[in-house]
Design a protein around this motif. Structure first.
Motif, PDB file in Angstrom:
ATOM      1  N   ARG A  67     -11.256  24.301 -33.211  1.00 21.70           N
ATOM      2  CA  ARG A  67     -10.682  25.026 -32.093  1.00 21.70           C
ATOM      3  C   ARG A  67     -10.306  26.473 -32.441  1.00 21.70           C
ATOM      4  O   ARG A  67     -10.339  27.345 -31.582  1.00 21.70           O
ATOM      5  CB  ARG A  67      -9.430  24.292 -31.596  1.00 21.70           C
ATOM      6  N   TYR A 126     -13.136  28.951 -21.769  1.00 22.09           N
ATOM      7  CA  TYR A 126     -11.780  28.458 -21.953  1.00 22.09           C
ATOM      8  C   TYR A 126     -11.673  26.944 -21.782  1.00 22.09           C
ATOM      9  O   TYR A 126     -10.584  26.394 -21.907  1.00 22.09           O
ATOM     10  CB  TYR A 126     -10.830  29.149 -20.967  1.00 22.09           C
ATOM     11  N   SER A 127     -12.764  26.275 -21.504  1.00 15.20           N
ATOM     12  CA  SER A 127     -12.735  24.827 -21.345  1.00 15.20           C
ATOM     13  C   SER A 127     -12.959  24.137 -22.683  1.00 15.20           C
ATOM     14  O   SER A 127     -13.487  24.729 -23.630  1.00 15.20           O
ATOM     15  CB  SER A 127     -13.809  24.380 -20.343  1.00 15.20           C
ATOM     16  N   SER A 131     -17.292  28.298 -18.381  1.00 19.96           N
ATOM     17  CA  SER A 131     -16.132  29.017 -18.894  1.00 19.96           C
ATOM     18  C   SER A 131     -15.974  28.805 -20.396  1.00 19.96           C
ATOM     19  O   SER A 131     -16.201  27.699 -20.916  1.00 19.96           O
ATOM     20  CB  SER A 131     -14.867  28.536 -18.177  1.00 19.96           C
TER      21      SER A 131
END
Length: 438
Positions: free
Chosen positions: A303, A266-267, A264
């Protein structure tokens, strides 16, 4: 109060017909519709045209897919599966993925195979952009927009009739926008846009049996646009077993790595970096002794998706010239001859670093990298591997089409034509890893 449907005239079958009567699945968007629905360019057509998808490739190609039929080729010389036309002239390469619509008559998207009337590479359908032509009305318009990121956008046109038989129309477009992305290494904003385009059309209609026009359009872009988005990766350490055999050597494991794992985005782990032993530069650097077994070990990317780390800012340059001539002559009241010719040149040059992060590994002192520094002929002195790519391509195309079509009152009509297309292209796809060409 009544509700009516406008009678939209399209040329989906290479003749002017009502969209409500032709047996083809076609979507037609006029200039007014493009503006009212916010369709700025081809990437926005997905919101208005059913079954249409649009994407770009890593080598600056693009892919129209209609009803799932398109082309996923990433080769520089790859062709699309959907025909791309401007005023019915086919284009093997174009700037439609970079430019925005301005002073258009309409945009037509035909769904389903169109090889009979539109030729090769029309398996999925056809995209046809029809520009506005000169009229016998003196008119002009200009519009401007300003926004954040120092955005400025201008569009304008002017139509001038010169007597009863001649008219000219000039149109232009300009866009300048600051970068959305911050390169924290150089301190510069990237992913900006700076482009402009002009179009000049001259029409000649001395009588009711003959009409023609000559069109010239120029497009130019020079900015620091990225060819893709920020690259996320969950690192793949490689295989620890092969069948029943256990693999304990980290280098052997890494050489069986695919770089990133299918995980993923999103991790937290997705903000890592590829295992270089599963990429191009890793085995080469390992074999020459210039790199440790994984030059990206321990890398954690920033990030924010709007921040990249690259010692080199990207560069994006494109230039295109398009000339088209159309002549229609009515032999009789029900028989017309048409000659459509087009010539185009297209030049493109894009440079950027492949990765959006800085490697943790550094070159070791070797004969290739004295003192841990490699003097790259294009990138200069480098202390770590930098995945860098450059795409250069130039092309020239000429096409001419002759058609004879009827417009009888009965149920039978015909459209007889022949087309000649000559397309020449040459280009370079260069990958640089901070040490040599690959």
């Amino acid at each position: 109060d009544t509700t009516t449907i406008d009678d939209v005239i399209v040329t989906a079958q290479r003749r002017a017909e009502s969209i409500q009567t032709i047996p083809i699945a076609v979507s037609a968007l006029s200039e007014e519709t493009l503006q009212s629905t916010g369709v700025v360019g081809v990437t926005d057509l997905r919101t208005q045209v059913p079954n249409l998808a649009f994407s770009r490739t890593t080598v600056n190609g693009f892919n129209f897919a209609i009803r799932g039929i398109g082309s996923k080729l990433t080769a520089v010389s790859g062709d699309t599966g959907v025909g791309v036309h401007v005023n019915n002239s086919p284009l093997a390469s174009s700037r439609i993925a970079d430019a925005e619509f301005y002073d258009m008559e309409r945009v037509e998207v035909l769904r389903g195979p169109q090889g009979t009337l539109y030729g090769r590479n029309a398996t999925g359908g056809v995209f046809n952009a029809l520009t506005a032509k000169p009229t016998d009305v003196r008119e002009g318009s200009i519009s401007g927009e300003a926004g954040n990121f120092d955005t400025l956008r201008f569009k304008g046109m002017f139509n001038l009739p010169l007597g009863e038989a001649f008219a000219v129309r000039a149109a232009g477009y300009y866009l300048d926008r600051g970068g959305f992305t911050d390169n924290v290494t150089t301190g510069n904003d990237v992913d900006d846009r700076s482009l402009w385009s002009t179009r000049l059309t001259a029409a000649f209609k001395p009588n009711e049996r003959f009409d023609s026009y000559l069109l010239w359009e120029h497009f130019e872009e020079a900015d620091h646009r990225l060819r893709g988005s920020k690259l996320l990766c969950t690192p793949d350490p490689g295989r620890t077993t092969v069948g029943a055999v256990t693999v304990n050597n980290p280098i052997a494991q890494g050489l069986m790595s695919q770089g990133c794992l299918p995980r993923s985005l999103y991790s937290d782990a997705a903000f890592g970096a590829p295992n270089t032993l599963g990429t191009t530069e890793g085995p080469i650097g390992l074999g020459t002794g210039m790199l440790p077994f994984n030059a990206n070990a321990g890398v954690v990317q920033r990030r924010s998706l709007r921040e990249i780390q690259s010692p080199i800012d990207p560069r994006y340059e494109a230039q295109n010239d398009f000339v088209q001539f159309l002549a229609n002559f009515d032999l009789t009241d029900s028989l017309q001859v048409s000659l459509l010719s087009a010539w185009q040149t297209d030049d493109f040059d894009a440079r950027q670093r492949l990765e959006t992060f800085l490697p943790s590994g550094r070159f070791l002192p070797t004969a290739f990298s004295p003192g841990g520094v490699f003097n790259d002929p294009q990138l200069g002195a480098q202390t770590s591997p930098l995945g860098y790519s450059r795409i250069r391509r130039g092309s020239e195309q000429f096409s001419t089409e002759l058609r004879i079509q009827s417009s009888f009152d009965g149920p039978w009509n015909y459209n007889l034509g022949a087309i000649y297309v000559k397309y020449d292209t040459s280009g370079d796809l260069i990958f640089e890893i901070g040490r040599a060409h690959v």
